[in-house]
Write an enzyme that holds these catalytic residues in place. Sequence first.
Site, PDB file in Angstrom:
ATOM      1  N   HIS A   1      42.153  39.220  35.409  1.00 45.76           N
ATOM      2  CA  HIS A   1      41.231  39.039  36.814  1.00 45.76           C
ATOM      3  C   HIS A   1      40.141  40.280  36.370  1.00 45.76           C
ATOM      4  O   HIS A   1      39.962  41.148  37.035  1.00 45.76           O
ATOM      5  CB  HIS A   1      41.748  39.258  37.920  1.00 45.76           C
ATOM      6  CG  HIS A   1      40.928  38.945  38.951  1.00 45.76           C
ATOM      7  ND1 HIS A   1      41.586  38.118  40.214  1.00 45.76           N
ATOM      8  CD2 HIS A   1      39.465  38.985  39.318  1.00 45.76           C
ATOM      9  CE1 HIS A   1      40.663  37.953  41.064  1.00 45.76           C
ATOM     10  NE2 HIS A   1      39.361  38.222  40.478  1.00 45.76           N
TER      11      HIS A   1
ATOM     12  N   GLU B   1      48.777  35.514  41.479  1.00 48.40           N
ATOM     13  CA  GLU B   1      48.507  36.673  40.736  1.00 48.40           C
ATOM     14  C   GLU B   1      48.891  38.173  41.419  1.00 48.40           C
ATOM     15  O   GLU B   1      48.779  38.072  42.612  1.00 48.40           O
ATOM     16  CB  GLU B   1      46.920  36.928  39.884  1.00 48.40           C
ATOM     17  CG  GLU B   1      46.138  36.863  41.259  1.00 48.40           C
ATOM     18  CD  GLU B   1      44.434  37.114  40.440  1.00 48.40           C
ATOM     19  OE1 GLU B   1      44.315  35.811  39.758  1.00 48.40           O
ATOM     20  OE2 GLU B   1      43.935  37.801  40.740  1.00 48.40           O
TER      21      GLU B   1
ATOM     22  N   ARG C   1      39.018  31.449  41.079  1.00 47.37           N
ATOM     23  CA  ARG C   1      40.336  32.064  41.932  1.00 47.37           C
ATOM     24  C   ARG C   1      41.603  31.394  41.507  1.00 47.37           C
ATOM     25  O   ARG C   1      41.657  30.103  41.025  1.00 47.37           O
ATOM     26  CB  ARG C   1      40.181  32.005  43.440  1.00 47.37           C
ATOM     27  CG  ARG C   1      39.353  32.867  44.117  1.00 47.37           C
ATOM     28  CD  ARG C   1      39.914  34.153  44.138  1.00 47.37           C
ATOM     29  NE  ARG C   1      39.372  35.303  44.799  1.00 47.37           N
ATOM     30  CZ  ARG C   1      38.205  36.098  44.104  1.00 47.37           C
ATOM     31  NH1 ARG C   1      37.899  35.835  42.979  1.00 47.37           N
ATOM     32  NH2 ARG C   1      37.919  37.192  44.889  1.00 47.37           N
TER      33      ARG C   1
HETATM   34  C1  DGY Z   1      35.346  39.092  42.850  1.00 49.40           C
HETATM   35  O1  DGY Z   1      34.342  39.983  43.038  1.00 49.40           O
HETATM   36  O2  DGY Z   1      35.550  38.160  43.790  1.00 49.40           O
HETATM   37  C2  DGY Z   1      36.197  39.097  41.821  1.00 49.40           C
HETATM   38  O3  DGY Z   1      36.956  38.123  41.397  1.00 49.40           O
HETATM   39  C3  DGY Z   1      36.936  40.411  41.779  1.00 49.40           C
HETATM   40  O4  DGY Z   1      37.961  40.479  42.940  1.00 49.40           O
END
Ligand code: DGY
Length: 331
Positions: A286, A268, A239
């Site tokens: 992402h 982001e 993240r």
């Molecule tokens: C998740 O599944 O957490 C991915 O980062 C997509 O948001």
Amino acid sequence: MKPSILVARAVFPEVLDKLAQHFQVTSNQNDELWMPAQLIEKMQGMQGAFTTGSERISAELLAACPDLKICANMAVGFNNFDLDAMSAAGVLGTNSPDVLTDTTADFGFALLLATARRLSESEHFLRAGHWSRWRYDMFAGAEVHGSTLGILGMGRIGQGIAKRGAHGFGMNVIYHNRSHLDAATEAACRARWVSKSELLASSDHLVLVLPYSAQAHHTIGVAELAQMKCTATLVNIARGGIVDDAALAAALRQGVIAAAGLDVFEGEPAVHPDLLTVSNVVLTPHIASATQSTRRAMAQLAADNLIAYLVHGKALTPLNCKLPATTASIK
Ligand code: DGY
């Protein structure tokens, strides 16, 4: 009367069709960007919401949406949920684990390879017409096979990356996690627990796969980057906010570490401008879980959670488990 739900973002049409069999669905197939106040407005009268990691479910939203019973995230991460506030408001949160584990581990490994072997940098060089002849040290990167792979956060995805590294590339795998894996899982991953400082100092390639929390904010900053090898690479598929992106950009520019691969960013979709001007970083928007079949499976699981909870009374992958099972009755 069917319960009302909001599907806050564009989604596969077949998922909407399935939801429409059970609910009055308000969708957003144009994928309009809603500010928090607009999301609250759209959520009025809704018993359920289909969300992605981009929609913040805050205490303010919960206070303004008293009919809400469940938010189903199409994501394994759920740092967009204020889970304590959701529990206090009697709203269930669900996520979409497992269905994306291998796909995300594949991508983590792809980003590791691209970063170590300088794929983006060399492709940009070629596309810009700079390739005039072969040279002995042209884009010479870091070895992957046989090197030391460090993993910070050893959940399902971390274990998937460990297995790929150990079994596919003969890597020496070390990891740091709050808890040690049991011996059988460590053996299957051929991974060894080390302290965070040993992980930082010993990894040739360090992959971040830990969940975001306030405590995890800037887990990797100036001090941690300084503990890494100057030949090391860093990959973040966890993240934004886990890495101090400004500090990382400076470290990449100054050669504190060799290179980085980033799929997630602080704030982001904005990307720290300094990261855009350093060449030794691979940047992706992402997309770690983004294959056709996995994104479908994630969306189906979020939809199934809404149906399981609002229609049948028990969610499939609940996050705040202390909430009582519900029935289809509207509170
Ligand atoms: C998740 O599944 O957490 C991915 O980062 C997509 O948001």
